[in-house]
Motif scaffolding. Structure first.
Motif, PDB file in Angstrom:
ATOM      1  N   LEU A   1     -11.541  -8.258   0.906  1.00 58.50           N
ATOM      2  CA  LEU A   1     -12.239  -7.324   1.796  1.00 58.50           C
ATOM      3  C   LEU A   1     -11.744  -5.906   1.545  1.00 58.50           C
ATOM      4  O   LEU A   1     -12.494  -4.946   1.611  1.00 58.50           O
ATOM      5  CB  LEU A   1     -11.999  -7.698   3.256  1.00 58.50           C
ATOM      6  N   ARG A   2     -10.471  -5.773   1.265  1.00 58.55           N
ATOM      7  CA  ARG A   2      -9.903  -4.467   0.984  1.00 58.55           C
ATOM      8  C   ARG A   2      -8.503  -4.626   0.430  1.00 58.55           C
ATOM      9  O   ARG A   2      -7.778  -5.549   0.821  1.00 58.55           O
ATOM     10  CB  ARG A   2      -9.829  -3.646   2.285  1.00 58.55           C
TER      11      ARG A   2
ATOM     12  N   ASP B   1     -12.982   4.211  -5.208  1.00 57.14           N
ATOM     13  CA  ASP B   1     -13.526   3.565  -4.015  1.00 57.14           C
ATOM     14  C   ASP B   1     -12.453   3.411  -2.934  1.00 57.14           C
ATOM     15  O   ASP B   1     -11.341   3.908  -3.077  1.00 57.14           O
ATOM     16  CB  ASP B   1     -14.178   2.231  -4.390  1.00 57.14           C
ATOM     17  N   ALA B   2     -12.804   2.727  -1.866  1.00 56.70           N
ATOM     18  CA  ALA B   2     -11.892   2.611  -0.727  1.00 56.70           C
ATOM     19  C   ALA B   2     -10.685   1.720  -1.031  1.00 56.70           C
ATOM     20  O   ALA B   2      -9.718   1.704  -0.271  1.00 56.70           O
ATOM     21  CB  ALA B   2     -12.641   2.078   0.493  1.00 56.70           C
TER      22      ALA B   2
ATOM     23  N   THR C   1     -17.917   9.281   0.495  1.00 56.69           N
ATOM     24  CA  THR C   1     -17.458  10.195  -0.553  1.00 56.69           C
ATOM     25  C   THR C   1     -18.004  11.596  -0.285  1.00 56.69           C
ATOM     26  O   THR C   1     -17.285  12.584  -0.361  1.00 56.69           O
ATOM     27  CB  THR C   1     -17.949   9.694  -1.931  1.00 56.69           C
TER      28      THR C   1
ATOM     29  N   THR D   1      -8.371  12.216   0.181  1.00 55.72           N
ATOM     30  CA  THR D   1      -8.857  11.091   0.989  1.00 55.72           C
ATOM     31  C   THR D   1      -9.893  10.286   0.206  1.00 55.72           C
ATOM     32  O   THR D   1     -10.788  10.869  -0.415  1.00 55.72           O
ATOM     33  CB  THR D   1      -9.483  11.620   2.295  1.00 55.72           C
ATOM     34  N   ILE D   2      -9.740   8.961   0.209  1.00 58.74           N
ATOM     35  CA  ILE D   2     -10.693   8.092  -0.492  1.00 58.74           C
ATOM     36  C   ILE D   2     -11.724   7.545   0.494  1.00 58.74           C
ATOM     37  O   ILE D   2     -11.414   7.432   1.681  1.00 58.74           O
ATOM     38  CB  ILE D   2      -9.982   6.929  -1.227  1.00 58.74           C
ATOM     39  N   PRO D   3     -12.936   7.200   0.054  1.00 57.98           N
ATOM     40  CA  PRO D   3     -13.402   7.281  -1.327  1.00 57.98           C
ATOM     41  C   PRO D   3     -13.639   8.734  -1.749  1.00 57.98           C
ATOM     42  O   PRO D   3     -13.977   9.573  -0.936  1.00 57.98           O
ATOM     43  CB  PRO D   3     -14.716   6.504  -1.304  1.00 57.98           C
ATOM     44  N   VAL D   4     -13.430   8.988  -3.035  1.00 55.89           N
ATOM     45  CA  VAL D   4     -13.594  10.344  -3.540  1.00 55.89           C
ATOM     46  C   VAL D   4     -14.224  10.261  -4.927  1.00 55.89           C
ATOM     47  O   VAL D   4     -14.020   9.286  -5.649  1.00 55.89           O
ATOM     48  CB  VAL D   4     -12.230  11.084  -3.562  1.00 55.89           C
TER      49      VAL D   4
ATOM     50  N   MET E   1     -20.193   3.793   0.580  1.00 54.89           N
ATOM     51  CA  MET E   1     -19.206   4.471  -0.265  1.00 54.89           C
ATOM     52  C   MET E   1     -19.722   5.850  -0.677  1.00 54.89           C
ATOM     53  O   MET E   1     -18.988   6.830  -0.661  1.00 54.89           O
ATOM     54  CB  MET E   1     -18.875   3.642  -1.498  1.00 54.89           C
TER      55      MET E   1
ATOM     56  N   GLN F   1     -15.507   7.856  -9.885  1.00 55.32           N
ATOM     57  CA  GLN F   1     -15.546   7.459  -8.479  1.00 55.32           C
ATOM     58  C   GLN F   1     -14.331   6.601  -8.150  1.00 55.32           C
ATOM     59  O   GLN F   1     -14.051   5.623  -8.842  1.00 55.32           O
ATOM     60  CB  GLN F   1     -16.824   6.667  -8.198  1.00 55.32           C
TER      61      GLN F   1
ATOM     62  N   LEU G   1      -9.639   4.122   9.612  1.00 55.37           N
ATOM     63  CA  LEU G   1      -8.512   4.342   8.713  1.00 55.37           C
ATOM     64  C   LEU G   1      -8.955   5.242   7.563  1.00 55.37           C
ATOM     65  O   LEU G   1      -9.923   4.940   6.886  1.00 55.37           O
ATOM     66  CB  LEU G   1      -8.092   2.975   8.174  1.00 55.37           C
ATOM     67  N   LEU G   2      -8.253   6.359   7.377  1.00 63.28           N
ATOM     68  CA  LEU G   2      -8.571   7.257   6.256  1.00 63.28           C
ATOM     69  C   LEU G   2      -7.354   7.328   5.349  1.00 63.28           C
ATOM     70  O   LEU G   2      -6.355   7.947   5.685  1.00 63.28           O
ATOM     71  CB  LEU G   2      -8.934   8.652   6.785  1.00 63.28           C
TER      72      LEU G   2
END
Lengths: 170, 620
Positions: free
Chosen positions: B179-180, B480-481, A53, B418-421, A49, B478, B392-393
């Motif tokens: 998982l997501r 996350d995805a 980032t 776009t994540i993660p950021v 991550m 932060q 995948l973004l």
């Protein structure tokens, strides 16, 4: 974490090929994206991550020419203090006022706004060429900094035009 | 080569062991589960062959719950205890709870999220959703014949942080390892993109039962890049039903209905709406107070003119996303329709007119999201085929901002980033000796805090007492995805880690979720222990395998001493895993995790260094 250019294995220059940046970005994300580590240990997921980032931040900064120039200048010890340092040439200040008036006059008129946007884009193109010369050839930090500040003004003006167009759209 | 011995006799897992993972579409109206078997995605039916599980939960006196078709059948006879469309309440507080839901149920305002009063007491939308997920989990485990390693749960792209967190909590309550969280339109794009090996810019128009999403994606060389997303998290097929129900009631000139008759009216309106997809007119049986029905004829024209305003509302987010992505209609290669509500002919016609081309509808709009989620789950679980190399973004749908002086918002992360950021921001104290400050995080596009959605208030404590303006506190936000926010803070001049107390404005606290988990097992302590043990075993298995794989690839990054430490930790976990105490396994997992933290960081460094060298360049 590595600097943005090393991360993407690109030469530290203002002149940058969009396609090369894009390919490098995708390549890095393909290695570090959290989706690649979803089934791995928590430590690996956390590191992924952080890297993803960092890659997103680097890509965002290098993709935009003004951001890229600011980043290059910062790495050469020249911070663009946009809020406090507004010193710009007299001629450019006059030009700014003229543009502002033009935007106000064009408000509510989509085709006038679009024409204005094209004019701005053309002028920005010239400034970007100058900026590339100032950064990559002459290494003239002061001149580069002024060009960056000018371009930041242009960006702001263009987003105001976009907002005005968006209002007309609805 | 002590390291190699580790994966020898008896202990080794088969190199290409298929890990069981599913994709779940947790919908407003229906939910379903899909998986990838023999390289092909498929939706899993229940034992009567039905794939769609109505997202309806009925609570019975005595504590039993009924989910799905059987619950749906009780909607008009037991309306208060039969909860439908609970997705509309996920992560919603007292002020922003959907008015339709407010009329239908006995909602109680509670801290963080509304509760629904039922015969067995107040239930949070998270608990109701967990009941639906439990049924799908059981269905999947039964049909796949084993414990799931995890699930991808889909959420509307336009869901904010609170709604996403609520969804993740519901999965946790249902015993699912998430998982997501995957955005629904992105899931649909995966289902389509992989099918057609498409390249170009695609739009996904996703109108579900309660939410509307619109996303623009660029597909190129195996990368799905979301360019912009927009939507309306309170607009869906339900709203069409309500307008039609209202009209039917007026036509029948009946007296005001009670709760049960109202629900019968709503489901009749839904039936009529669905019939009008193919028929020019339909006769609706409008329930009357005190029983009996009156028939009313509805034509497609009437339904269209009633709901034209809703169709037009869908086009606003479409225009916004195009502007955000700096694209014109002509730049869009194709439009994909997702969600049962996109079956309405006048909606299809409006989409076709706007984009100047007929939309794609090849994959069943009810199943396409679950299928995409299953494909993603399969990859995330580590079942990626060698030739399956896509990425995948995705983006954050709404800007993230901080409250500043005068109730204004300062944006820190723009929408569509776009994540993660992450974004770091520096704060300072304004009083001498100040040791605490509070930060208010909001999500939304408006300039006033009161017009945005409050996400959380953070209390920074333990700031060293210095003169005003001397302390410099760096706060990192932060995302996350999964699109979820977390916050960390550090005082810069002294290096002191400031204490961050997160007070989410919405959602359930960790303690609340833990209590709900416990309450769920009150009558079944053994069951809870058995499950905890099974979960820890699965986790242990996953960690051992991941570590062995890492060692096989990059053992040269470790000193002998480090390698031995990891060795020992693996061996200890292998032993612990065979035991019956889940706490012992958990402790051994933590030891191994700690032993591999540095190793993970070094491996990533190496991956980056080699990212652009060697043959990997050609593979992209």
């Amino acid at each position: 974490m590595q600097d943005y250019f090393s991360l993407f294995h690109l030469p530290e220059k203002f002149d940058l090929h969009r396609a090369a940046l894009e390919a490098a970005y995708r390549n890095v994300q393909a290695q570090v994206h959290p989706d690649r580590f979803a089934h791995r240990s928590e430590a690996e997921r956390r590191v992924a991550m952080q890297w993803a980032t960092h890659a997103n931040e680097a890509y965002r900064a290098l993709r935009n020419p003004v951001e890229r120039a600011r980043y290059l200048l910062a790495r050469r010890g020249m911070e663009i203090d946009a809020e406090r340092n507004t010193a710009m040439s007299h001629a450019f200040l006059m030009q700014q006022m003229a543009w502002r008036e033009a935007v106000e006059e064009a408000a509510g008129n989509a085709s006038a706004l679009q024409r204005l946007e094209q004019d701005l884009q053309r002028d920005e193109g010239v400034m970007l060429d100058d900026l590339q010369h100032a950064l990559d050839d002459a290494n003239d930090l002061a001149a580069s900094a002024e060009l960056v500040r000018r371009l930041m003004f242009m960006e702001k003006l263009r987003s105001e035009i976009d907002d005005a167009l968006a209002v007309l759209d609805n | 080569m002590a390291l190699l011995q580790l994966s020898e006799p008896g202990e080794s897992t088969a190199p290409h062991q298929h890990r069981l993972a599913v994709g779940i579409d947790l919908g407003t109206t229906n939910s379903l589960v899909a998986t990838v078997r023999h390289s092909l995605p498929e939706c899993l039916p229940d034992d009567t062959g039905r794939i769609l599980l109505p997202s309806v939960v009925r609570y019975l006196r005595g504590g039993a719950t009924v989910v799905g078709t059987e619950a749906l059948a009780a909607e008009s006879t037991d309306p208060r205890n039969t909860i439908a469309s609970v997705k509309r309440l996920m992560g919603r507080g007292p002020v922003d709870a959907d008015p339709g839901m407010r009329a239908r149920y006995d909602l109680v305002d509670a801290a963080g999220m509304v509760r629904i009063n039922t015969v067995i007491g107040p239930r949070s939308p998270v608990e109701v959703s967990a009941e639906i997920l439990k049924v799908l989990r059981a269905r999947a485990e039964e049909s796949l014949g084993g414990d799931l390693i995890g699930a991808v749960i889909t959420v509307p792209a336009y869901f904010d942080d609170a709604q996403r967190q609520a969804t993740k909590d519901a999965a946790r309550l249902a015993g699912l390892n998430v998982l997501r969280l995957l955005n629904e339109p992105t899931a649909a794009a995966i289902a389509y993109g992989l099918d057609e090996a498409a390249e170009g810019i695609y739009a996904v128009f996703d109108l579900g039962g309660g939410t509307f999403d619109f996303s623009i994606l660029r597909l190129s060389r195996g990368v799905f890049e979301v360019m912009a997303t927009s939507g309306d998290s309170a607009l869906g097929g339900d709203d069409f039903d309500e307008l039609l129900a209202h009209w039917l009631h007026k036509q029948a000139a009946g007296a005001d209905l009670d709760c049960g008759a109202n629900r019968a009216l709503l489901s009749e309106a839904r039936r009529a709406k669905e019939a009008l997809t193919t028929d020019a007119s339909v006769v609706a049986k409008v329930p009357q107070l005190g029983g009996g029905v009156r028939t009313v004829n509805v034509t497609a024209e009437v339904f269209q003119s009633l709901t034209q305003g809703l169709v037009e509302r869908c086009l606003q987010p479409v225009k916004k996303a195009l502007r955000d992505a700096v694209l014109k209609v002509a730049d869009i290669e194709a439009v994909v329709l997702v969600g049962g509500a996109t079956r309405m002919p006048h909606l299809r016609a409006a989409v076709k007119t706007f984009f100047g081309r007929a939309p794609f509808t090849d994959i069943d709009p009810d199943k396409v999201v679950a299928i995409g989620a299953a494909v993603q789950a399969n990859v995330l679980a580590g079942n990626r085929r060698a030739d399956e190399d896509w990425l995948l973004l995705d983006v954050i749908p709404l800007s993230l901002g901080l409250e500043t002086m005068g109730g204004l918002v300062e944006k820190i992360v723009p929408r569509n980033a776009t994540i993660p950021v992450a974004k770091a921001q520096e704060f300072t104290t304004f009083k001498d000796g100040q040791t605490a400050m509070s930060i208010h995080v909001v999500q939304g596009e408006r300039e006033l805090v009161s017009d945005c959605r409050s996400l959380a208030r953070f209390e920074l404590r333990g700031i060293p007492p210095l003169v005003a303006g001397a302390a410099r506190i760096r706060v990192t936000f932060q995302i996350d995805a999964d699109g979820l926010l977390s916050v960390a803070a550090r005082e810069q001049t002294t290096g002191i880690e400031a204490n961050v107390t997160v007070k989410p404005s919405y959602g359930l606290s960790d303690d609340e979720v833990a209590n709900m988990l416990k309450a769920g097992f009150e009558h079944a302590t053994d069951d809870m222990k058995a499950r905890a043990l099974r979960e820890q075993k699965v986790d242990a298995e996953r960690l051992i395998e991941a570590t062995r794989q890492a060692l096989a690839e990059d053992a040269d990054l470790l000193s002998l001493a480090e390698a031995q430490r990891i060795d020992t930790a693996i061996a200890a976990l292998v032993v612990a895993r065979e035991g019956v105490d889940h706490l012992v396994i958990k402790a051994a997992i933590e030891v191994l995790s700690a032993a591999t933290a540095d190793f993970a960081a070094r491996r990533m460094d190496k991956a980056i260094r080699t990212a652009l060298t060697g043959s990997r360049v050609d593979s992209l």
